[in-house]
Design a protein around this motif. Structure first.
Motif, PDB file in Angstrom:
ATOM      1  N   GLU A  18       4.113   1.575 -41.093  1.00  9.62           N
ATOM      2  CA  GLU A  18       2.938   0.760 -41.088  1.00  9.62           C
ATOM      3  C   GLU A  18       2.129   0.912 -39.772  1.00  9.62           C
ATOM      4  OE1 GLU A  18       2.972  -3.469 -41.066  1.00  9.62           O
ATOM      5  OE2 GLU A  18       4.653  -3.623 -39.700  1.00  9.62           O
ATOM      6  N   SER A  19       2.823   1.233 -38.793  1.00 11.34           N
ATOM      7  CA  SER A  19       1.942   1.637 -37.660  1.00 11.34           C
ATOM      8  C   SER A  19       1.291   3.172 -37.647  1.00 11.34           C
ATOM      9  CB  SER A  19       2.961   1.469 -36.286  1.00 11.34           C
ATOM     10  OG  SER A  19       4.005   2.762 -36.639  1.00 11.34           O
ATOM     11  N   TRP A  20       1.436   3.806 -38.665  1.00 14.53           N
ATOM     12  CA  TRP A  20       0.964   5.095 -38.738  1.00 14.53           C
ATOM     13  C   TRP A  20      -0.643   4.764 -38.823  1.00 14.53           C
ATOM     14  CZ3 TRP A  20       2.095  10.227 -37.622  1.00 14.53           C
ATOM     15  CH2 TRP A  20       1.203  11.149 -38.183  1.00 14.53           C
ATOM     16  N   GLU A  21      -1.432   5.382 -38.381  1.00 15.55           N
ATOM     17  CA  GLU A  21      -2.722   5.512 -38.654  1.00 15.55           C
ATOM     18  C   GLU A  21      -3.726   6.627 -39.038  1.00 15.55           C
ATOM     19  OE1 GLU A  21      -5.192   2.687 -37.294  1.00 15.55           O
ATOM     20  OE2 GLU A  21      -3.508   1.529 -36.404  1.00 15.55           O
ATOM     21  N   ALA A  22      -4.578   6.460 -39.678  1.00 16.07           N
ATOM     22  CA  ALA A  22      -5.056   8.103 -40.429  1.00 16.07           C
ATOM     23  C   ALA A  22      -5.523   8.956 -39.560  1.00 16.07           C
ATOM     24  CB  ALA A  22      -6.245   7.601 -41.265  1.00 16.07           C
ATOM     25  N   TYR A  23      -6.045   8.369 -38.263  1.00 23.30           N
ATOM     26  CA  TYR A  23      -6.379   9.514 -37.312  1.00 23.30           C
ATOM     27  C   TYR A  23      -5.227  10.337 -36.836  1.00 23.30           C
ATOM     28  CZ  TYR A  23      -4.896   6.318 -33.489  1.00 23.30           C
ATOM     29  OH  TYR A  23      -4.306   5.525 -32.646  1.00 23.30           O
ATOM     30  N   MET A  24      -4.072   9.741 -36.922  1.00 23.24           N
ATOM     31  CA  MET A  24      -2.784  10.356 -36.340  1.00 23.24           C
ATOM     32  C   MET A  24      -2.414  11.634 -37.067  1.00 23.24           C
ATOM     33  SD  MET A  24      -0.457   7.474 -35.496  1.00 23.24           S
ATOM     34  CE  MET A  24      -0.786   6.171 -34.238  1.00 23.24           C
ATOM     35  N   ARG A  25      -3.091  11.840 -38.242  1.00 18.69           N
ATOM     36  CA  ARG A  25      -2.906  12.985 -38.937  1.00 18.69           C
ATOM     37  C   ARG A  25      -3.401  14.146 -38.313  1.00 18.69           C
ATOM     38  NH1 ARG A  25      -5.757  10.819 -43.640  1.00 18.69           N
ATOM     39  NH2 ARG A  25      -4.425   9.417 -44.297  1.00 18.69           N
ATOM     40  N   GLU A  26      -4.386  14.069 -37.545  1.00 16.60           N
ATOM     41  CA  GLU A  26      -4.984  15.177 -36.801  1.00 16.60           C
ATOM     42  C   GLU A  26      -4.096  15.778 -35.784  1.00 16.60           C
ATOM     43  OE1 GLU A  26      -7.836  15.784 -33.072  1.00 16.60           O
ATOM     44  OE2 GLU A  26      -8.760  14.276 -34.477  1.00 16.60           O
ATOM     45  N   TYR A  27      -2.835  14.850 -35.308  1.00 13.59           N
ATOM     46  CA  TYR A  27      -2.042  15.253 -34.443  1.00 13.59           C
ATOM     47  C   TYR A  27      -0.619  16.033 -34.906  1.00 13.59           C
ATOM     48  CZ  TYR A  27      -4.425  11.601 -31.756  1.00 13.59           C
ATOM     49  OH  TYR A  27      -5.529  10.960 -31.184  1.00 13.59           O
ATOM     50  N   ILE A  28      -0.589  16.147 -36.239  1.00 14.12           N
ATOM     51  CA  ILE A  28       0.621  16.715 -36.787  1.00 14.12           C
ATOM     52  C   ILE A  28       0.615  18.149 -36.368  1.00 14.12           C
ATOM     53  CG2 ILE A  28       1.816  17.740 -39.201  1.00 14.12           C
ATOM     54  CD1 ILE A  28       0.488  14.728 -40.317  1.00 14.12           C
ATOM     55  N   GLY A  29       1.748  18.271 -35.871  1.00 16.84           N
ATOM     56  CA  GLY A  29       1.766  19.969 -35.670  1.00 16.84           C
ATOM     57  C   GLY A  29       1.727  20.050 -34.078  1.00 16.84           C
ATOM     58  N   CYS A  30       1.290  18.864 -33.324  1.00 19.95           N
ATOM     59  CA  CYS A  30       1.176  18.961 -31.909  1.00 19.95           C
ATOM     60  C   CYS A  30       2.603  18.818 -31.149  1.00 19.95           C
ATOM     61  CB  CYS A  30       0.312  17.565 -31.273  1.00 19.95           C
ATOM     62  SG  CYS A  30      -1.423  18.254 -31.858  1.00 19.95           S
ATOM     63  N   GLU A  53       0.379  17.407 -26.018  1.00 20.39           N
ATOM     64  CA  GLU A  53      -0.500  18.315 -25.425  1.00 20.39           C
ATOM     65  C   GLU A  53      -2.075  18.214 -25.518  1.00 20.39           C
ATOM     66  OE1 GLU A  53      -0.185  22.378 -25.416  1.00 20.39           O
ATOM     67  OE2 GLU A  53      -0.524  22.652 -23.459  1.00 20.39           O
ATOM     68  N   GLY A  54      -3.064  17.759 -24.967  1.00 19.15           N
ATOM     69  CA  GLY A  54      -4.252  17.820 -25.272  1.00 19.15           C
ATOM     70  C   GLY A  54      -4.718  16.745 -26.028  1.00 19.15           C
ATOM     71  N   LYS A  55      -3.956  16.010 -26.400  1.00 15.67           N
ATOM     72  CA  LYS A  55      -4.378  14.974 -27.374  1.00 15.67           C
ATOM     73  C   LYS A  55      -4.012  13.414 -26.863  1.00 15.67           C
ATOM     74  CE  LYS A  55      -5.554  17.901 -30.780  1.00 15.67           C
ATOM     75  NZ  LYS A  55      -6.933  17.966 -31.262  1.00 15.67           N
ATOM     76  N   GLY A  56      -3.610  13.342 -25.717  1.00 17.56           N
ATOM     77  CA  GLY A  56      -3.481  12.036 -25.336  1.00 17.56           C
ATOM     78  C   GLY A  56      -2.100  11.349 -25.607  1.00 17.56           C
ATOM     79  N   THR A  57      -1.892  10.182 -24.977  1.00 18.99           N
ATOM     80  CA  THR A  57      -0.541   9.501 -25.211  1.00 18.99           C
ATOM     81  C   THR A  57      -0.495   8.524 -26.295  1.00 18.99           C
ATOM     82  OG1 THR A  57      -0.074   9.847 -22.955  1.00 18.99           O
ATOM     83  CG2 THR A  57       1.197   8.251 -23.777  1.00 18.99           C
ATOM     84  N   HIS A  58       0.274   8.398 -27.285  1.00 17.33           N
ATOM     85  CA  HIS A  58       0.436   7.350 -28.257  1.00 17.33           C
ATOM     86  C   HIS A  58       1.684   7.014 -28.544  1.00 17.33           C
ATOM     87  CE1 HIS A  58      -3.917   9.171 -29.263  1.00 17.33           C
ATOM     88  NE2 HIS A  58      -3.085  10.216 -28.948  1.00 17.33           N
TER      89      HIS A  58
END
Lengths: 69, 718
Positions: A18-30, A53-58
């Motif tokens: 449930e903690s997965w947010e839609a915007y995190m899809r952009e980070y797949i493969g990072c 790398e290049g996407k911040g800390t989450h």
């Protein structure tokens, strides 16, 4: 898998947690580094802080992460 | 090639394509379009001023009126979109010199800045510290983090883990540099608040005076809101005050930085518990229009073993640390066993030692490799005499006459549980033993104490018993109610709480201004492009991260004096110079490729450029191989690598690191600069036929031609 601080990891898939947010899809493969392994001691369910790398800390659920080494 | 994500870059690319297609036949249309492109490039390269966007808009309108050909209409439409749909992005490029996508390379944040949950512009402040401008560095830090001194002492430093210098040798000691600058600026009274915006006449209530709550309070106060903080404890700081022992973070540090908030007009109500002394409705009645919940995670998990509730001297680490922080200096017992392997367990154990306990043992279920505590903390604890017993599973608290006598444990071995690849501690049969103790302290994790929020109806709770929020803006399911910090993330780090508080302050401001909330978390903002510090490659490569001097071991066992004594000023200034300035060099690798593949020289060995597979870096080898041709500098997209003629020398530098310098050769006839000897010889080898001799007298091309012509004339006369 127990994640260690400083370990290199890949965000390889979407999580069903449930903690997965839609915007995190952009980070797949990072790729990134584990900066804080557990919010609770060695809990497989705990969220892991990863600096991508290049996407911040989450914080991510562990099921979407895999080690690179 | 994929389309850029950045609207600025995308607009430039599309207009450039239209220009290159020669579709703009009308000279005036071409001129206007080229002017638009020039202004757009200023935006992309951080050169734009406050009039740029209005000028771009005016030129777009002029083009639309002048020429109705499809290409002109398309350019005008692109400009219209730029200044309406993507206005925020364009403005961020102009005002804050920030390109969130990193495609406008000069404006992209460095890896350390991207890694910081609060998004602090690390290269800028590290360079300022290197130059001795401590107060200026603190001002830069406080644009994103109001507690530089606190973080300089206790941050978990994700920035250092992403530090590119760490791929060469060791990361820059970012955390300790920040602590030094904050202490120096505070001591010199140059640590000051920025000017705040005029009073908006609107009030925001903040529940919890921890790092998240106080960060939100700071940024909201700066925006002109009336901010009041409601705190259960008798003092500000939250978990940094009652969860972190004073030998790591002295109280004065917290008090001083909290004092800066009070100076801004933030009002604190201590000993005021939300849900008991104030409620959401009572605060609404008092005129508050937005609410920020940052109550932390002050609850502890229980061991759930027999005997845990039977003895008064079985407690949890958070309670112990809190009691000590509030002034209780009674020892929990003579022989103490702390159960757990995280930083809180280490903190509790080291606190017990300082209180005067005779022996302190940490019992941990797994091995040293799995311990989540920081390695420095573990090492310091062991130095102080704390024993750590690994692969130890507590099974019961033993006691007699109401007093604890020991902790019954089993030995464990790590096994892989079926269906997982995670190692679990499995009890070894018949391995039971008793750790003698008269006090047991559990430090196996924390949780949010939800009781105080039970009166708040409609708040979404996650299955981890944390407050559910939209992480892009920290908004809860209740309109006008925001939350961040450990109450949202679970027990996490100070810098995450600060970042969450800052994000929430932005979102509260948007909420109260009637603006929509963002769909993505914010990208860090570049605060400046500070000039670099110049030094030789040997100096840059040779500098080593200094060791942190520690308090002597006897005092560390006896008192709560700060253990880490801080770097000397010389160490700080030198250490700051180790920064590779990744805010300027974007590690695109173009210079390395051109030197190796096009010039066939291979003088640049920057192995740190690759994140996944960093190779060896040798800054000093450039001096041996480089011919100072300047091809690398000419192709650097960000002016990071430069070649310049200075004082009779040609100098090649990367972000201030002088990679090579050679005397310049001048024309024997006219005195014009013609390059370095290595460069001329290289070019001669490439251009002249093998049988031709190389003239040892150097002339520029013009003088060489004249010289050859004169030789021909002289020969003809003979």
């Amino acid at each position: 898998m127990t994640f260690r601080k400083g370990q290199r990891v890949e965000l390889f898939r979407e999580s069903r947690d449930e903690s997965w947010e839609a915007y995190m899809r952009e980070y797949i493969g990072c790729h990134g580094v584990v900066t804080d392994p557990d919010t609770s001691i060695n809990d497989p369910d705990a969220l892991v802080e990863v600096s991508l790398e290049g996407k911040g800390t989450h914080r991510f659920p562990q099921d979407c992460l895999r080690p690179l080494e | 090639m994929s389309e850029p994500l950045c609207p600025v870059r995308s607009t430039i690319d599309q207009i450039e394509r239209i220009c290159q297609s020669n579709a703009l036949v009308n000279p005036k249309s071409r001129r206007i379009t080229e002017e638009i492109l020039e202004l757009l490039n200023d935006v992309a390269w951080g050169r734009a001023g406050s009039d740029h966007l209005s000028s771009i808009k005016a030129l777009g309108e002029e083009l639309a009126q002048h020429d109705n050909k499809p290409e002109c209409t398309r350019v005008a439409q692109l400009v219209e979109d730029a200044v309406t749909v993507h206005l925020e992005t364009f403005e961020s490029h102009v005002r804050t010199h920030n390109c969130a996508t990193g495609e406008c390379v000069k404006l992209a944040p460095a890896p350390c800045q991207m890694a910081c949950p609060a998004g602090i512009d690390v290269p800028t402040y590290v360079t300022l510290i290197g130059m001795g401008h401590d107060a200026e560095a603190i001002s830069v830090i406080r644009k994103d983090n109001p507690f530089p001194w606190v973080c300089g002492l206790v941050c978990t430093r994700p920035c250092e883990m992403m530090c590119v210098r760490g791929r060469m040798d060791e990361p820059v000691s970012i955390k300790f540099l920040k602590a030094f600058a904050a202490e120096r600026a505070m001591s010199e009274r140059s640590y000051q608040n920025p000017p705040k915006a005029p009073d908006k006449g609107r009030k925001v209530a903040i529940v919890g005076a921890g790092p998240a709550g106080m960060s939100a309070a700071y940024y909201l106060a700066l925006k002109g809101y009336g901010v009041e903080v409601f705190e259960d404890l008798p003092m500000a700081g939250g978990m940094i005050m009652v969860g972190i022992p004073r030998y790591r973070l002295p109280r004065e540090v917290i008090d001083r930085e909290v004092g800066m908030l009070e100076e801004l007009g933030v009002v604190f109500h201590f000993n005021t518990r939300f849900g008991r002394d104030v409620t959401l409705n009572s605060l609404k009645d008092a005129g508050f229009e937005a609410f920020f919940i940052a109550i932390g995670a002050h609850g502890s998990f229980r061991l759930n073993i027999p005997g845990e509730s039977d003895y008064p001297r079985v407690s949890d680490a958070i309670s112990l640390l809190k009691k000590v922080a509030l002034g209780d200096r009674n020892i929990p017992g003579r022989r103490v066993v702390v159960v757990g392997g995280g930083n809180v367990a280490i903190d509790a154990a080291r606190t017990c030692l300082r209180l005067g306990c005779e022996s302190v043992t940490i019992a941990y279920r797994r091995t040293r490799n799995e311990m989540p505590a920081d390695i420095e903390e573990i090492e310091q604890a062991e130095e102080e005499g704390i024993e750590i017993t690994f692969l130890t599973i507590p099974v019961a608290v033993e006691g007699k006459d109401g007093q604890v006598t020991g902790l019954r444990c089993l030995r464990a071995k790590l096994v892989v549980k079926e269906g997982t690849d995670r190692l679990y501690p499995k009890p070894v049969e018949g391995s039971e033993f008793v750790l003698p103790a008269d006090a047991v302290i559990a430090a196996i994790g924390q949780q949010v104490q939800t009781e105080c929020l039970q009166t708040v109806e409609g708040l979404h709770w996650s299955r981890r018993q944390t407050i559910g929020v939209d992480l892009a803006c920290m908004q809860t399911d209740l309109p006008g109610v925001f939350a961040a910090g450990d109450a949202v993330t679970g027990p996490a780090t100070v810098i995450e709480a600060i970042g969450g508080g800052k994000r929430a302050a932005e979102a509260i401001d948007r909420h109260l201004s009637g603006l929509p909330q963002p769909k993505m978390p914010p990208v860090p903002v570049r605060r400046a492009r500070t000039p670099w510090i110049e030094m030789t490659a040997a100096e840059k490569a040779g500098r080593r991260r200094p060791e942190m001097p520690l308090l002597n071991i006897d005092r560390r066992r006896l008192m709560f004096q700060q253990v880490e004594l801080g770097y000397s000023e010389d160490d700080v200034r030198r250490e700051a110079g180790r920064c590779l300035r990744c805010d300027i060099c974007r590690r695109c690798g173009l210079c390395v490729e051109i030197c190796r593949d096009r010039m066939k020289i291979g003088a640049l060995h920057f192995g740190y450029m690759n994140f996944d597979q960093p190779g060896p870096t040798d800054l000093k080898i450039t001096e041996k191989k480089c011919i100072l041709c300047g091809a690398c500098a000419a192709n650097c997209p960000n002016e990071a690598i430069r070649i310049e003629d200075r004082n009779g020398e040609r100098i090649l530098s990367l972000c201030g690191t002088i990679l090579n310098r050679r005397p310049l050769i001048t024309c024997a006839d006219c005195g014009a600069v013609i390059g370095t000897e290595a460069y001329i010889q290289h070019m001669n080898r490439k251009i002249l036929a093998a049988e031709q001799t190389i003239d040892t007298v150097y002339r520029c091309a013009e003088c060489h031609r004249k010289h050859q012509a004169q030789l021909s004339v002289d020969l003809a006369r003979l």
